[in-house]
Design an enzyme around this catalytic site. Structure first.
Site, PDB file in Angstrom:
ATOM      1  N   HIS A 195      -7.529 -16.320  45.622  1.00 39.59           N
ATOM      2  CA  HIS A 195      -8.339 -17.538  45.712  1.00 39.59           C
ATOM      3  C   HIS A 195      -8.924 -17.904  44.351  1.00 39.59           C
ATOM      4  O   HIS A 195      -8.987 -19.090  43.990  1.00 39.59           O
ATOM      5  CB  HIS A 195      -9.459 -17.330  46.731  1.00 39.59           C
ATOM      6  CG  HIS A 195     -10.386 -18.493  46.846  1.00 39.59           C
ATOM      7  ND1 HIS A 195     -11.639 -18.497  46.269  1.00 39.59           N
ATOM      8  CD2 HIS A 195     -10.249 -19.710  47.441  1.00 39.59           C
ATOM      9  CE1 HIS A 195     -12.226 -19.652  46.519  1.00 39.59           C
ATOM     10  NE2 HIS A 195     -11.419 -20.409  47.226  1.00 39.59           N
ATOM     11  N   GLU A 215      -6.339 -19.687  42.417  1.00 37.57           N
ATOM     12  CA  GLU A 215      -6.183 -21.079  42.859  1.00 37.57           C
ATOM     13  C   GLU A 215      -7.132 -21.997  42.084  1.00 37.57           C
ATOM     14  O   GLU A 215      -6.757 -23.114  41.694  1.00 37.57           O
ATOM     15  CB  GLU A 215      -6.454 -21.176  44.367  1.00 37.57           C
ATOM     16  CG  GLU A 215      -6.510 -22.595  44.905  1.00 37.57           C
ATOM     17  CD  GLU A 215      -7.416 -22.718  46.115  1.00 37.57           C
ATOM     18  OE1 GLU A 215      -8.210 -23.680  46.164  1.00 37.57           O
ATOM     19  OE2 GLU A 215      -7.349 -21.854  47.016  1.00 37.57           O
ATOM     20  N   HIS A 216      -8.364 -21.545  41.862  1.00 37.25           N
ATOM     21  CA  HIS A 216      -9.328 -22.342  41.093  1.00 37.25           C
ATOM     22  C   HIS A 216      -8.933 -22.420  39.624  1.00 37.25           C
ATOM     23  O   HIS A 216      -8.977 -23.490  39.010  1.00 37.25           O
ATOM     24  CB  HIS A 216     -10.722 -21.722  41.204  1.00 37.25           C
ATOM     25  CG  HIS A 216     -11.436 -22.053  42.468  1.00 37.25           C
ATOM     26  ND1 HIS A 216     -12.572 -22.829  42.512  1.00 37.25           N
ATOM     27  CD2 HIS A 216     -11.181 -21.703  43.764  1.00 37.25           C
ATOM     28  CE1 HIS A 216     -12.989 -22.950  43.765  1.00 37.25           C
ATOM     29  NE2 HIS A 216     -12.164 -22.263  44.543  1.00 37.25           N
ATOM     30  N   GLU A 265     -16.225 -20.587  36.533  1.00 36.50           N
ATOM     31  CA  GLU A 265     -15.659 -20.676  37.875  1.00 36.50           C
ATOM     32  C   GLU A 265     -16.240 -19.609  38.800  1.00 36.50           C
ATOM     33  O   GLU A 265     -16.257 -19.794  40.015  1.00 36.50           O
ATOM     34  CB  GLU A 265     -14.138 -20.550  37.809  1.00 36.50           C
ATOM     35  CG  GLU A 265     -13.411 -21.326  38.888  1.00 36.50           C
ATOM     36  CD  GLU A 265     -13.699 -22.822  38.844  1.00 36.50           C
ATOM     37  OE1 GLU A 265     -13.615 -23.472  39.913  1.00 36.50           O
ATOM     38  OE2 GLU A 265     -14.027 -23.341  37.755  1.00 36.50           O
ATOM     39  N   GLU A 304     -19.473 -21.726  46.533  1.00 34.18           N
ATOM     40  CA  GLU A 304     -18.568 -21.988  47.658  1.00 34.18           C
ATOM     41  C   GLU A 304     -18.768 -20.940  48.751  1.00 34.18           C
ATOM     42  O   GLU A 304     -18.753 -21.259  49.952  1.00 34.18           O
ATOM     43  CB  GLU A 304     -17.118 -21.966  47.173  1.00 34.18           C
ATOM     44  CG  GLU A 304     -16.091 -22.216  48.274  1.00 34.18           C
ATOM     45  CD  GLU A 304     -14.673 -22.177  47.745  1.00 34.18           C
ATOM     46  OE1 GLU A 304     -13.757 -21.938  48.556  1.00 34.18           O
ATOM     47  OE2 GLU A 304     -14.472 -22.380  46.535  1.00 34.18           O
TER      48      GLU A 304
END
Length: 499
Positions: free
Chosen positions: A112, A115-116, A185, A192
């Site tokens: 994940h 992905e960012h 990030e 998130e």
């Protein structure tokens, strides 16, 4: 903003007897992808409990041809072109057989995180120039990570298809992962995570996976724990790409205003730096197969007004023939929301009983498939004082599936399932996604004529036999949060399906 990122999608083996299994030919890939196979004539019947002449679904299920080319690198390119007069937009994406279940021990969250980071600049494009390029085209660039797959895709006007392919190739092969972007990030993903913790349904299904696959990577969350997010490094990201972003585990899927040969030529010219390691996802899964652990996760929270809980059984893999009747079982159990107010008239007997006695705010049947296993069951939201009666009704309806199912309710479930499947492929984005996912899971794109024939072959006898094989005397996984004092014990749920 057109340039956006979605969080992720959850985007959710007892055998049938030989007599019933004969109805469900294997869903897995064949050695090659021939022309669409002719459906078995015995499946071509109208979905009605009444005796009527046999009817063929095929006149109503005519879709543009699906074309497939396998490049020397192992990358599969699959396209489904819409008529030029019908579409002026296109969707193209890269579907990769790599998700959180394939992460190395101690690195949960890497897939994940990657992905960012894939959008944070390449050797040719800065993060800002990438964003401006996408916005100036009026396009959309997106991505999501699941437990078994990662996807990057773009929606563009037909004239910008070549640019979209170039952007996807660039970000997947030339991302730089600068330290300052990794640091920034981390904060984005931690925020998130806070947002996800506020979405109780997401939390419940994470807890359910933990209860069902305890000690296995399938039981881990997709985002990973906070300590991992704070510690993931550029080396971890590069290692994950070099290990799992390989040609043989990659599908480029395009739909809409696209031409197959042009897409194949562009992908062959631009997607050149991926590893040709022939190791497949199936080989990795077989080396660490998931085992269903019938356990529970309970989180007492008196501050919540309602209880959220999910009850699940071991389900089937994508290619298991049982996956089709389990899909029908999910449709048969159905879903209901109190705010809609039509439960008393629902075709689902579970929904009718819950609505009539006002036992819940919401119920939803689910069926999630993975490469080697699955999960199916019911998710509920209810007041604390309704938990015992709701649990009794819920388990009674689940157990009933093994012994008393009418042909009429199976017909309803089949028709609702087929409608849902057709509605799911509305637009080039959905078609591209459907084809990419099916290439990864089945090794081919199932024609709807074949899929509907398989669904229509499921009758009440098949439902009851499948339920006996998957529900009766089987272990139960349970996840619950809220004021749960009145929720029955885990052992009680297990006892309800025992003979």
């Amino acid at each position: 903003m057109a340039f956006s990122f979605c969080r992720f999608r959850r985007k959710l083996d007892a055998a049938l007897s030989s007599a019933v299994r004969a109805r469900y030919l294997s869903l897995s890939a064949r050695p090659s992808l021939p022309e669409e196979p002719a459906p078995d004539p015995r499946f071509l019947r109208h979905s009605s409990p009444d005796a009527r002449p046999l009817l063929d679904h095929s006149p109503f299920l005519r879709f543009p041809q699906v074309r497939l080319t396998i490049l020397p690198s192992g990358i599969r390119v699959v396209t489904q072109s819409a008529p030029t007069s019908a579409s002026h937009t296109a969707s193209i994406g890269v579907w990769i057989d790599a998700g959180s279940r394939f992460e190395a021990p101690g690195t949960n969250g890497t897939a994940h995180f990657l992905e960012h980071m894939i959008f944070k600049g390449t050797r040719r494009r800065t993060a800002r120039s990438l964003e401006e390029e996408i916005e100036n085209m009026g396009a959309r660039l997106n991505a999501y990570t699941s437990r078994e797959q990662t996807t990057f895709f773009a929606d563009v006007q037909s004239k910008d298809v070549a640019v979209a392919v170039d952007v996807l190739a660039d970000i997947l092969q030339n991302s730089k992962f600068p330290d300052h972007a990794i640091k920034r990030e981390r904060g984005v993903i931690l925020r998130e995570m806070e947002e996800v913790q506020g979405q109780v349904e997401e939390v419940i299904f994470d807890h359910l996976h933990s209860a069902a696959f305890r000690g296995h990577p399938l039981g881990d969350t997709i985002l990973g724990p906070e300590e991992n997010i704070r510690g993931i490094s550029r080396v971890d990201l590069q290692q994950y790409i070099s290990t799992h972003y390989t040609g043989h585990r990659m599908v480029v899927s395009a739909a809409g205003a696209v031409k197959h040969d042009e897409i194949v030529n562009m992908v062959g010219r631009l997607f050149t730096n991926f590893s040709t390691d022939p190791t497949t996802a199936d080989q990795l899964v077989n080396a660490n197969a998931a085992v269903f652990t019938g356990s529970e996760v309970r989180v007492q929270d008196e501050g919540m007004p309602l209880v959220h809980f999910a009850v699940a059984f071991k389900g089937s893999s994508w290619t298991d023939p049982n996956s089709i009747p389990l899909m029908v079982i999910q449709s048969l159990l159905g879903s209901w929301n109190k705010s809609i107010g039509v439960g008393n008239c629902s075709g689902s007997q579970l929904a009718r009983r819950v609505a009539t006695d006002d036992l819940a705010e919401n119920i939803m049947a689910f069926n999630t498939n993975y490469r080697d296993i699955g999960l199916f069951g019911v998710y509920s939201i209810a007041s604390p004082n309704c938990l015992r009666e709701l649990s009794c009704v819920l388990m009674d309806e689940i157990k009933r599936l093994a012994y008393q199912v009418s042909e009429a309710e199976v017909v309803r479930a089949r028709n609702q399932l087929k409608s849902m499947l057709l509605l799911h492929i509305d637009g080039s984005t959905a078609v591209s996604e459907n084809n990419g996912r099916q290439m990864l899971t089945y090794g081919r794109v199932l024609p709807f004529v074949e899929l509907f024939a398989r669904i229509d072959a499921v009758d009440a006898a098949a439902i009851m036999e499948t339920a006996r094989n998957f529900i009766i005397n089987k272990e139960v996984a349970l996840a619950a949060t809220g004021p749960i004092q009145e929720l029955p014990e885990h052992s009680w749920f297990c006892a309800q399906t025992a003979t």
